[in-house]
Design an enzyme around this catalytic site. Structure first.
Site, PDB file in Angstrom:
ATOM      1  N   ARG A  13      -3.395  -7.594   0.302  1.00  0.00           N
ATOM      2  CA  ARG A  13      -2.864  -6.226   0.134  1.00  0.00           C
ATOM      3  C   ARG A  13      -3.860  -5.402  -0.696  1.00  0.00           C
ATOM      4  NH1 ARG A  13      -2.023  -2.459  -3.513  1.00  0.00           N
ATOM      5  NH2 ARG A  13      -1.132  -3.962  -4.991  1.00  0.00           N
ATOM      6  N   ASP A  14      -3.957  -5.666  -1.973  1.00  0.00           N
ATOM      7  CA  ASP A  14      -4.840  -4.872  -2.843  1.00  0.00           C
ATOM      8  C   ASP A  14      -6.298  -5.021  -2.407  1.00  0.00           C
ATOM      9  OD1 ASP A  14      -5.513  -3.205  -4.938  1.00  0.00           O
ATOM     10  OD2 ASP A  14      -4.528  -4.378  -6.477  1.00  0.00           O
ATOM     11  N   HIS A 204      -1.344  -6.839 -14.254  1.00  0.00           N
ATOM     12  CA  HIS A 204      -2.240  -6.676 -13.100  1.00  0.00           C
ATOM     13  C   HIS A 204      -3.514  -5.994 -13.590  1.00  0.00           C
ATOM     14  CE1 HIS A 204      -2.662  -5.239  -8.710  1.00  0.00           C
ATOM     15  NE2 HIS A 204      -3.494  -4.430  -9.338  1.00  0.00           N
ATOM     16  N   HIS A 206      -7.730  -4.977 -13.201  1.00  0.00           N
ATOM     17  CA  HIS A 206      -8.951  -4.814 -12.403  1.00  0.00           C
ATOM     18  C   HIS A 206     -10.140  -5.011 -13.334  1.00  0.00           C
ATOM     19  CE1 HIS A 206      -7.563  -3.264  -8.401  1.00  0.00           C
ATOM     20  NE2 HIS A 206      -6.430  -3.330  -9.091  1.00  0.00           N
ATOM     21  N   CYS A 237      -8.207   0.647  -5.521  1.00  0.00           N
ATOM     22  CA  CYS A 237      -7.262   1.611  -4.977  1.00  0.00           C
ATOM     23  C   CYS A 237      -8.016   2.706  -4.242  1.00  0.00           C
ATOM     24  CB  CYS A 237      -6.434   2.208  -6.114  1.00  0.00           C
ATOM     25  SG  CYS A 237      -5.349   3.512  -5.570  1.00  0.00           S
ATOM     26  N   ASN A 246      -9.910  -6.354  -8.315  1.00  0.00           N
ATOM     27  CA  ASN A 246      -8.987  -6.995  -9.262  1.00  0.00           C
ATOM     28  C   ASN A 246      -9.727  -8.111  -9.984  1.00  0.00           C
ATOM     29  OD1 ASN A 246      -7.512  -6.049  -6.809  1.00  0.00           O
ATOM     30  ND2 ASN A 246      -5.747  -6.601  -8.032  1.00  0.00           N
TER      31      ASN A 246
HETATM   32  N1  COA Z   1       5.723   3.376   6.921  1.00  0.00           N
HETATM   33  C1  COA Z   1       5.332   3.915   8.085  1.00  0.00           C
HETATM   34  N2  COA Z   1       5.187   5.242   8.281  1.00  0.00           N
HETATM   35  C2  COA Z   1       5.482   6.049   7.237  1.00  0.00           C
HETATM   36  C3  COA Z   1       5.906   5.546   6.014  1.00  0.00           C
HETATM   37  C4  COA Z   1       6.007   4.149   5.852  1.00  0.00           C
HETATM   38  N3  COA Z   1       6.377   3.595   4.714  1.00  0.00           N
HETATM   39  N4  COA Z   1       6.101   6.585   5.174  1.00  0.00           N
HETATM   40  C5  COA Z   1       5.821   7.700   5.867  1.00  0.00           C
HETATM   41  N5  COA Z   1       5.445   7.368   7.123  1.00  0.00           N
HETATM   42  C6  COA Z   1       5.035   8.268   8.185  1.00  0.00           C
HETATM   43  C7  COA Z   1       6.075   9.278   8.510  1.00  0.00           C
HETATM   44  O1  COA Z   1       6.969   8.782   9.457  1.00  0.00           O
HETATM   45  C8  COA Z   1       5.225  10.412   9.028  1.00  0.00           C
HETATM   46  O2  COA Z   1       4.817  10.114  10.354  1.00  0.00           O
HETATM   47  P1  COA Z   1       4.536  11.269  11.442  1.00  0.00           P
HETATM   48  O3  COA Z   1       3.388  12.090  10.892  1.00  0.00           O
HETATM   49  O4  COA Z   1       4.167  10.500  12.656  1.00  0.00           O
HETATM   50  O5  COA Z   1       5.815  12.024  11.502  1.00  0.00           O
HETATM   51  C9  COA Z   1       3.987  10.355   8.171  1.00  0.00           C
HETATM   52  O6  COA Z   1       3.899   9.000   7.721  1.00  0.00           O
HETATM   53  C10 COA Z   1       4.024  11.281   6.981  1.00  0.00           C
HETATM   54  O7  COA Z   1       5.238  11.107   6.292  1.00  0.00           O
HETATM   55  P2  COA Z   1       5.557  11.758   4.871  1.00  0.00           P
HETATM   56  O8  COA Z   1       6.888  11.356   4.406  1.00  0.00           O
HETATM   57  O9  COA Z   1       5.227  13.235   4.945  1.00  0.00           O
HETATM   58  O10 COA Z   1       4.569  11.004   3.951  1.00  0.00           O
HETATM   59  P3  COA Z   1       3.238  11.495   3.293  1.00  0.00           P
HETATM   60  O11 COA Z   1       2.214  11.827   4.319  1.00  0.00           O
HETATM   61  O12 COA Z   1       3.529  12.490   2.244  1.00  0.00           O
HETATM   62  O13 COA Z   1       2.799  10.108   2.610  1.00  0.00           O
HETATM   63  C11 COA Z   1       3.384   8.045   1.538  1.00  0.00           C
HETATM   64  C12 COA Z   1       3.562   9.535   1.553  1.00  0.00           C
HETATM   65  C13 COA Z   1       3.811   7.541   0.170  1.00  0.00           C
HETATM   66  C14 COA Z   1       4.219   7.413   2.599  1.00  0.00           C
HETATM   67  C15 COA Z   1       1.924   7.688   1.810  1.00  0.00           C
HETATM   68  O14 COA Z   1       1.098   8.470   0.988  1.00  0.00           O
HETATM   69  C16 COA Z   1       1.632   6.233   1.570  1.00  0.00           C
HETATM   70  O15 COA Z   1       2.011   5.381   2.355  1.00  0.00           O
HETATM   71  N6  COA Z   1       0.925   5.929   0.509  1.00  0.00           N
HETATM   72  C17 COA Z   1       0.613   4.563   0.152  1.00  0.00           C
HETATM   73  C18 COA Z   1      -0.516   4.557  -0.770  1.00  0.00           C
HETATM   74  C19 COA Z   1      -0.909   3.143  -1.125  1.00  0.00           C
HETATM   75  O16 COA Z   1      -0.467   2.154  -0.607  1.00  0.00           O
HETATM   76  N7  COA Z   1      -1.832   3.075  -2.091  1.00  0.00           N
HETATM   77  C20 COA Z   1      -2.351   1.860  -2.561  1.00  0.00           C
HETATM   78  C21 COA Z   1      -1.373   1.001  -3.242  1.00  0.00           C
HETATM   79  S1  COA Z   1      -1.133   1.338  -4.938  1.00  0.00           S
HETATM   80 ZN    ZN Z   2      -4.549  -3.057  -8.102  1.00  0.00          ZN
END
Ligand code: COA
Ligand code: ZN
Length: 314
Positions: A13-14, A204, A206, A237, A246
């Site tokens: 994942r990370d 956790h 890094h 990240c 990490n």
């Molecule tokens: N799984 C799958 N699809 C997802 C989802 C999820 N958990 N969350 C949102 N989506 C999809 C929506 O369905 C939408 O799809 P569409 O454009 O086809 O309609 C699109 O993503 C945007 O949705 P929205 O609610 O507007 O989200 P966003 O674009 O503002 O993104 C997060 C917010 C949090 C979902 C996104 O930024 C994210 O997944 N971030 C993770 C960051 C991460 O993992 N960082 C490292 C770990 S610390």
């Molecule tokens: Zn981390």
């Protein structure tokens, strides 16, 4: 007696989320199956995030369905919102690892929303899950934010208390971009364990500024017994400028084993997986033990030195 130390392996994942080239689903599964045989307490398999945000982990469902689970290992997945929890519930993880930051800039970069919106979104997930699956909450940038600098521990304490009120008793305190130093870690470990004695804390780290193992030592000396680590030291990240890997699992685990802590992890098997990981990412990784070998890997004395020694004896 020395504390038992448990490790959560987060490389798939990370580690993977920051890689440029897509790692095929079957290779991810193969690596997790290997790691399952190494004796980890927990493996963070993947994340159910937006595939647009983290394309590398778009195959989360297939990976969870493809792995062979080993009894005694907890399989956890990272969740940013309700949509993620709904997807994850289809594949029966043992734990959901919900994530938010302790600084606004990092939360907006990572989650595209304010900390309050993230808290509300995670509270929604906790109600939705309704104790059917164990929940852990990871608090990112808890020792410092790459955009805002020092994070006041009061913010971390306040969030721990609010998640406790929602029934969450597992929390991970994350040094997302390697801003912590050993003294700060000691203070944080004492603070959280004194204020929340019933909460299970994971730390956790890094190694961005080379203090990863020193921070681990400091946390152990202050009573923390659960840690995240990433095979080969892979990680970082995508939404934190300059973030690097990490702490390296095999180096961290080997250090704690040499110091007399029990971990249940087979270090030799883990080193084999670290070599396999290098073939997957196509480069040498920062892990040290994989290069130097364990301390049992002794070198033979050269003929010239043997000769010298034999003369000195006589
Ligand atoms: N799984 C799958 N699809 C997802 C989802 C999820 N958990 N969350 C949102 N989506 C999809 C929506 O369905 C939408 O799809 P569409 O454009 O086809 O309609 C699109 O993503 C945007 O949705 P929205 O609610 O507007 O989200 P966003 O674009 O503002 O993104 C997060 C917010 C949090 C979902 C996104 O930024 C994210 O997944 N971030 C993770 C960051 C991460 O993992 N960082 C490292 C770990 S610390
Ligand atoms: Zn981390």
């Amino acid at each position: 007696m020395k504390n038992r130390i448990d490790f959560n392996e987060v490389v798939t994942r990370d580690g993977f989320q920051n890689e440029a080239l897509f790692i095929p689903t079957d290779k991810k599964i193969e690596l997790i199956n290997q790691l399952s045989q190494c004796g980890f307490a927990k493996i963070e398999v993947t994340s159910f995030t937006s595939p647009k945000a983290i394309p590398m982990l778009a195959d989360a469902t297939e990976v969870m369905q493809g792995i062979r689970r080993v009894q005694g290992v907890e399989y956890t997945v990272l969740i940013p919102n309700l949509r993620g929890a709904e997807r994850a519930m289809q594949v029966n993880p043992d734990e959901l690892n919900l994530v938010m930051s302790t600084s606004q800039s990092h939360n907006f970069s990572n989650m595209r929303m304010s900390m309050e919106s993230s808290f509300a979104s995670l509270a929604e997930v906790i109600h939705f899950v309704d104790q059917k699956i164990v929940i852990n909450v990871s608090l990112s940038t808890a020792f410092g934010c790459p955009m805002e600098g020092y994070v006041d521990p009061k913010i971390v304490i306040d969030l721990i208390a609010r998640f406790n009120d929602l029934g969450v008793d597992r929390l991970t305190i994350c040094d997302t971009t390697g801003m912590a130093n050993p003294e700060q870690v000691a203070q944080m470990a004492q603070l959280v364990t004194n204020l929340f004695p019933k909460t299970a804390f994971t730390f956790h780290f890094h190694n961005t500024r080379g203090m990863g193992l020193a921070n681990l030592m400091s946390a152990i000396q202050n009573g923390i017994t659960q840690f995240d680590g990433s095979l080969g030291g892979l990680g970082g990240c995508p939404y934190a400028p300059g973030a690097t890997g990490n702490i390296c699992s095999e180096d961290a685990i080997y250090m704690t084993q040499l110091m007399g802590h029990q971990t249940s992890i087979d270090i030799i098997q883990l080193l084999e997986s670290a070599k396999f990981l290098e073939t997957l990412v196509g480069r040498t990784l920062p892990g040290q033990i994989v290069k130097a070998g364990t301390i049992e890997c002794l070198h033979s004395v050269s003929a010239a030195v043997q000769e010298l020694m034999s003369h000195q004896k006589s």
